[in-house]
Enzyme design. Structure first.
Site, PDB file in Angstrom:
ATOM      1  N   HIS A 139       0.803  -1.218   0.000  1.00 41.12           N
ATOM      2  CA  HIS A 139       0.000   0.000   0.000  1.00 41.12           C
ATOM      3  C   HIS A 139       0.840   1.274   0.000  1.00 41.12           C
ATOM      4  O   HIS A 139       0.297   2.364  -0.185  1.00 41.12           O
ATOM      5  CB  HIS A 139      -0.930   0.019   1.215  1.00 41.12           C
ATOM      6  CG  HIS A 139      -1.973  -1.052   1.184  1.00 41.12           C
ATOM      7  ND1 HIS A 139      -2.944  -1.131   0.211  1.00 41.12           N
ATOM      8  CD2 HIS A 139      -2.194  -2.106   2.012  1.00 41.12           C
ATOM      9  CE1 HIS A 139      -3.723  -2.186   0.434  1.00 41.12           C
ATOM     10  NE2 HIS A 139      -3.278  -2.795   1.513  1.00 41.12           N
TER      11      HIS A 139
ATOM     12  N   ASP B 133      15.762  -9.408  -4.592  1.00 38.59           N
ATOM     13  CA  ASP B 133      17.013  -8.936  -5.155  1.00 38.59           C
ATOM     14  C   ASP B 133      17.394  -7.542  -4.680  1.00 38.59           C
ATOM     15  O   ASP B 133      18.565  -7.146  -4.782  1.00 38.59           O
ATOM     16  CB  ASP B 133      16.965  -8.984  -6.683  1.00 38.59           C
ATOM     17  CG  ASP B 133      17.200 -10.386  -7.235  1.00 38.59           C
ATOM     18  OD1 ASP B 133      17.653 -11.253  -6.466  1.00 38.59           O
ATOM     19  OD2 ASP B 133      16.927 -10.610  -8.428  1.00 38.59           O
TER      20      ASP B 133
ATOM     21  N   GLU C  32      -5.760 -12.910   5.876  1.00 35.86           N
ATOM     22  CA  GLU C  32      -6.598 -11.708   6.012  1.00 35.86           C
ATOM     23  C   GLU C  32      -7.931 -11.845   5.289  1.00 35.86           C
ATOM     24  O   GLU C  32      -8.529 -10.840   4.887  1.00 35.86           O
ATOM     25  CB  GLU C  32      -5.836 -10.481   5.513  1.00 35.86           C
ATOM     26  CG  GLU C  32      -5.108 -10.650   4.194  1.00 35.86           C
ATOM     27  CD  GLU C  32      -4.186  -9.489   3.876  1.00 35.86           C
ATOM     28  OE1 GLU C  32      -4.395  -8.388   4.402  1.00 35.86           O
ATOM     29  OE2 GLU C  32      -3.253  -9.691   3.077  1.00 35.86           O
TER      30      GLU C  32
ATOM     31  N   ARG D  46       6.784  -6.133   2.813  1.00 36.60           N
ATOM     32  CA  ARG D  46       5.548  -6.727   2.286  1.00 36.60           C
ATOM     33  C   ARG D  46       5.468  -6.447   0.794  1.00 36.60           C
ATOM     34  O   ARG D  46       5.503  -5.289   0.369  1.00 36.60           O
ATOM     35  CB  ARG D  46       4.307  -6.173   2.996  1.00 36.60           C
ATOM     36  CG  ARG D  46       3.040  -6.856   2.503  1.00 36.60           C
ATOM     37  CD  ARG D  46       1.871  -6.680   3.445  1.00 36.60           C
ATOM     38  NE  ARG D  46       1.358  -5.324   3.463  1.00 36.60           N
ATOM     39  CZ  ARG D  46       0.200  -4.973   4.039  1.00 36.60           C
ATOM     40  NH1 ARG D  46      -0.532  -5.898   4.646  1.00 36.60           N
ATOM     41  NH2 ARG D  46      -0.201  -3.721   4.038  1.00 36.60           N
TER      42      ARG D  46
ATOM     43  N   ASP E  54      -8.462  -6.218   6.571  1.00 35.15           N
ATOM     44  CA  ASP E  54      -9.002  -6.907   5.406  1.00 35.15           C
ATOM     45  C   ASP E  54      -9.854  -8.099   5.816  1.00 35.15           C
ATOM     46  O   ASP E  54     -10.826  -8.447   5.130  1.00 35.15           O
ATOM     47  CB  ASP E  54      -7.870  -7.360   4.486  1.00 35.15           C
ATOM     48  CG  ASP E  54      -7.388  -6.252   3.565  1.00 35.15           C
ATOM     49  OD1 ASP E  54      -8.233  -5.636   2.889  1.00 35.15           O
ATOM     50  OD2 ASP E  54      -6.178  -5.984   3.539  1.00 35.15           O
TER      51      ASP E  54
END
Length: 267
Positions: free
Chosen positions: A50, A89, A154, A75, A180
């Site tokens: 987000h 990476d 979630e 995340r 969520d």
């Protein structure tokens, strides 16, 4: 030259003395990330789902946190092998994969974080920050020791499948997202203030612990954080840079705006 990387989230969980406390950085600001990293928290969640930043920006956020005794978790936007490869990476050792609904989803995430023949992650460590451009000796054959995977429960479906998700080999931890989850259950915006959602979180903690897998919860309300610690959560995230700035600034301004309004009649 051979460099050493920080312990993974898996290692930190294994060596903990009590519940780990985490904070988020969402702004994309390296200054905010460094401030949060220096807060004394155990964990820093860099939110690539987000947050208003891309995979390239994560390098700076990780670098801002690097000098501090904190474990950074990134995340990723989705359970997508390309995105997971790119975030790994950048040097993200610990990834959180959102919206994992069942064991098959969890297995796909495990596959994405592992090199062949155990998985499908593309090998580019000599070109990337993950292996410090070839300066971490034996990075590729030992990559599983340098990376941890946390999957996020979630949705109502995921709650029903919590034990099966936790039981997938290669899942190092499970993170519960009440916001969520509440929306999935038909209570958008209610979070764990809705008793049914709170019951689902408690049931998920119990189910994951039954598989002997660490489990954590997002809990920005202090009473909620303590509730989930008491219920057996191994880690809780208690605040984010954006919410701390928003609520803190509102509280400060309201205090003085109230004084100004109270004295308005004296002019």
């Amino acid at each position: 030259m051979s460099l050493r990387l920080k312990p993974t989230f898996r290692d930190v969980l294994a060596g903990r003395d009590g519940p780990l406390i985490g904070v988020w950085t969402v702004t994309g600001s390296v200054v905010a990330a460094e401030i949060m990293a220096g807060s004394g928290a155990d964990l820093l969640l860099i939110d690539g789902e987000h947050g208003p930043f891309g995979v390239g920006d994560v390098v700076g956020l990780l670098q801002a946190a690097e000098p501090y005794p904190i474990t950074s978790l990134v995340r990723v936007p989705w359970n997508d092998p390309v995105a997971i490869k790119q975030f790994l990476d950048t040097g993200a050792q610990n990834v959180i994969v959102p919206m994992v609904g069942n064991a098959a989803d969890a297995a796909r995430a495990v596959d994405a974080v592992r090199y062949p023949p155990l998985g499908s992650r593309g090998i580019g460590s000599a070109l990337a920050r993950s292996g410090r451009w070839g300066r971490v000796a034996g990075y590729v054959p030992n990559a599983d020791g340098y990376v941890s995977l946390t999957v996020q429960i979630e949705t109502a479906e995921a709650v029903q499948n919590a034990a099966a998700i936790a039981g997938v080999a290669g899942v190092d931890a499970v993170f519960i997202g009440p916001s969520d989850l509440a929306a999935s259950m038909g209570f958008p915006g209610r979070g764990t203030a809705e008793p049914a959602v709170a019951d689902a979180v408690a049931a998920t903690i119990a189910a994951v612990r039954s598989e002997r897998v660490p489990v954590g919860v997002n809990a920005f309300v202090p009473a909620d954080a303590q509730r989930w610690i008491d219920a057996g959560a191994d880690f809780v995230f208690v605040g984010a840079d954006v919410s701390i700035m928003a609520r803190g600034s509102e509280e400060l301004v309201a205090r003085f705006a109230g004084d100004r309004a109270a004295g308005a009649d004296t002019y």
